[in-house]
Design a protein around this motif. Structure first.
Motif, PDB file in Angstrom:
ATOM      1  N   GLY A  61      -6.722 -17.033   1.004  1.00  0.00           N
ATOM      2  CA  GLY A  61      -6.896 -15.600   1.160  1.00  0.00           C
ATOM      3  C   GLY A  61      -6.535 -14.813  -0.096  1.00  0.00           C
ATOM      4  N   LYS A  62      -7.250 -13.707  -0.301  1.00  0.00           N
ATOM      5  CA  LYS A  62      -6.982 -12.817  -1.425  1.00  0.00           C
ATOM      6  C   LYS A  62      -6.920 -11.384  -0.925  1.00  0.00           C
ATOM      7  N   PHE A  63      -6.117 -10.572  -1.583  1.00  0.00           N
ATOM      8  CA  PHE A  63      -6.011  -9.171  -1.203  1.00  0.00           C
ATOM      9  C   PHE A  63      -7.317  -8.437  -1.504  1.00  0.00           C
ATOM     10  N   ASP A  64      -7.696  -7.560  -0.598  1.00  0.00           N
ATOM     11  CA  ASP A  64      -8.842  -6.678  -0.786  1.00  0.00           C
ATOM     12  C   ASP A  64      -8.319  -5.367  -1.356  1.00  0.00           C
ATOM     13  N   GLU A  65      -8.531  -5.124  -2.664  1.00  0.00           N
ATOM     14  CA  GLU A  65      -7.960  -3.947  -3.320  1.00  0.00           C
ATOM     15  C   GLU A  65      -8.404  -2.647  -2.669  1.00  0.00           C
ATOM     16  N   ARG A  66      -9.655  -2.564  -2.280  1.00  0.00           N
ATOM     17  CA  ARG A  66     -10.144  -1.335  -1.656  1.00  0.00           C
ATOM     18  C   ARG A  66      -9.434  -1.090  -0.336  1.00  0.00           C
ATOM     19  N   GLN A  67      -9.219  -2.151   0.429  1.00  0.00           N
ATOM     20  CA  GLN A  67      -8.506  -1.990   1.695  1.00  0.00           C
ATOM     21  C   GLN A  67      -7.048  -1.607   1.461  1.00  0.00           C
ATOM     22  N   LEU A  68      -6.420  -2.200   0.445  1.00  0.00           N
ATOM     23  CA  LEU A  68      -5.036  -1.862   0.145  1.00  0.00           C
ATOM     24  C   LEU A  68      -4.905  -0.414  -0.304  1.00  0.00           C
ATOM     25  N   GLN A  69      -5.871   0.084  -1.051  1.00  0.00           N
ATOM     26  CA  GLN A  69      -5.838   1.491  -1.440  1.00  0.00           C
ATOM     27  C   GLN A  69      -6.005   2.398  -0.223  1.00  0.00           C
ATOM     28  N   ARG A  70      -6.881   2.011   0.699  1.00  0.00           N
ATOM     29  CA  ARG A  70      -7.025   2.796   1.924  1.00  0.00           C
ATOM     30  C   ARG A  70      -5.733   2.755   2.730  1.00  0.00           C
ATOM     31  N   GLY A  71      -5.101   1.571   2.791  1.00  0.00           N
ATOM     32  CA  GLY A  71      -3.845   1.442   3.523  1.00  0.00           C
ATOM     33  C   GLY A  71      -2.737   2.278   2.900  1.00  0.00           C
ATOM     34  N   PHE A  72      -2.706   2.301   1.577  1.00  0.00           N
ATOM     35  CA  PHE A  72      -1.709   3.142   0.904  1.00  0.00           C
ATOM     36  C   PHE A  72      -1.939   4.608   1.223  1.00  0.00           C
ATOM     37  N   LEU A  73      -3.206   5.028   1.298  1.00  0.00           N
ATOM     38  CA  LEU A  73      -3.505   6.420   1.629  1.00  0.00           C
ATOM     39  C   LEU A  73      -3.015   6.757   3.043  1.00  0.00           C
ATOM     40  N   VAL A  74      -3.197   5.831   3.986  1.00  0.00           N
ATOM     41  CA  VAL A  74      -2.708   6.054   5.353  1.00  0.00           C
ATOM     42  C   VAL A  74      -1.187   6.160   5.343  1.00  0.00           C
ATOM     43  N   TYR A  75      -0.534   5.258   4.610  1.00  0.00           N
ATOM     44  CA  TYR A  75       0.931   5.346   4.514  1.00  0.00           C
ATOM     45  C   TYR A  75       1.345   6.683   3.917  1.00  0.00           C
ATOM     46  N   LYS A  76       0.699   7.086   2.840  1.00  0.00           N
ATOM     47  CA  LYS A  76       1.056   8.316   2.139  1.00  0.00           C
ATOM     48  C   LYS A  76       0.846   9.548   3.019  1.00  0.00           C
ATOM     49  N   GLU A  77      -0.290   9.599   3.730  1.00  0.00           N
ATOM     50  CA  GLU A  77      -0.633  10.785   4.496  1.00  0.00           C
ATOM     51  C   GLU A  77       0.010  10.826   5.881  1.00  0.00           C
ATOM     52  N   VAL A  78       0.310   9.661   6.448  1.00  0.00           N
ATOM     53  CA  VAL A  78       0.766   9.607   7.838  1.00  0.00           C
ATOM     54  C   VAL A  78       2.191   9.102   7.985  1.00  0.00           C
ATOM     55  N   CYS A  79       2.541   8.031   7.280  1.00  0.00           N
ATOM     56  CA  CYS A  79       3.804   7.336   7.536  1.00  0.00           C
ATOM     57  C   CYS A  79       4.960   7.772   6.642  1.00  0.00           C
ATOM     58  N   ALA A  80       4.658   8.254   5.439  1.00  0.00           N
ATOM     59  CA  ALA A  80       5.695   8.449   4.421  1.00  0.00           C
ATOM     60  C   ALA A  80       6.701   9.535   4.769  1.00  0.00           C
TER      61      ALA A  80
END
Length: 278
Positions: A61-80
């Motif tokens: 398995g390899k990280f999907d950079e686009r998905q990780l960027q989307r996940g970071f945006l969710v963390y930033k906007e919702v969870c942080a």
């Protein structure tokens, strides 16, 4: 005679002790068989995490950079606003494909600033975050601090699947059959929210992801609740082990080297001992 008598006493005492333990063990087993413990609400209503497949799963398995960027945006906007990420530095975001300028801007614009301490250890001000800083901690004085999410996928069984299931499990209700045995769960206590994926079923955190489009993805991906929860779960897999992909690549390289070395060693063995009769 005296020595033999003492040894006999020792064996009798030891044998008696073992017999007592066996009787106690059998009593416990017999009690469980005849009177099994009553089923608890947590056992009856708790659900195992939903199946979740990510690009980083498996030995290849390899990280999907686009998905990780989307996940970071969710963390930033919702969870942080509630949950810290204090084991990750802003500059680590470059591993997700962000440029130095983007990382610098993200750090500077982050809502929580870095405290500045005086010589006595007291806080006298704040400053903007730098790329070298870790994400600042979130504090709730007097009300308890929500868990830090840096290692949450390592700290929970089924890690990413647990995060995804918890975020999407708020709309699930106890079954009618379960409520017959545990009618107290028909009404959720004030200030709590029923979630069958949480350990004790009722969680104080309100549903973070309440509707589709809660965040705006720049890559055109439709931001459904399921998609957002999957993306942030993938991001938290990365925060828990950002070197996962590198470690796997190194592991495969070492394995390949050992295989080649094994063949070379066997070939050398056959060559050296070819003329020797056994």
């Amino acid at each position: 005679m005296t020595s033999l008598f003492i040894k006999s006493i020792k064996f009798l005492v030891g044998g008696g002790f073992i017999l007592v333990l066996l009787i106690a063990l059998w009593g416990s087993i017999w009690g469980v068989i005849n009177e099994p413990p009553a089923e608890t609400a947590e056992h009856a209503m708790h659900k195992h995490p939903k199946e979740l497949k990510l690009a980083s799963d498996g030995p290849l398995g390899k990280f999907d950079e686009r998905q990780l960027q989307r996940g970071f945006l969710v963390y930033k906007e919702v969870c942080a606003t509630c949950h810290s990420l204090s084991l990750v530095s802003f500059r680590n975001l470059k591993d997700l494909g962000y440029t130095d300028a983007e990382v610098k801007k993200i750090a500077k614009d982050w809502g929580t600033k870095q405290p500045v301490f005086d010589e006595k250890g007291g806080t006298w001000g704040e400053r903007d975050n730098l790329p070298s800083d870790r994400f600042p901690k979130v504090y709730y004085p007097g009300t308890g601090t929500p868990p830090d999410l840096s290692l949450i996928t390592k700290a929970r069984h089924d890690g990413a699947a647990y995060v995804h299931s918890l975020l999407t499990g708020y709309n699930e209700k106890p079954s009618a059959e379960a409520l017959k045995h545990f009618p107290e769960f028909a009404k959720t206590p004030d200030g709590m929210h029923f979630n069958p994926y949480f350990a004790n079923l009722n969680i104080a955190m309100p549903p973070p992801l309440t509707q589709d489009g809660q965040v705006q993805y720049s890559d055109g991906t439709r931001a459904t609740v399921d998609q957002m929860s999957t993306d942030v779960a993938a991001f938290l897999v990365w925060t828990a082990e950002p070197t996962l992909q590198t470690r796997r690549m190194a592991g495969w390289a070492v394995l390949g080297f050992l295989i080649v070395l094994g063949f070379l060693t066997y070939g050398a063995y056959r060559s050296v001992w070819a003329g020797v009769k056994h």
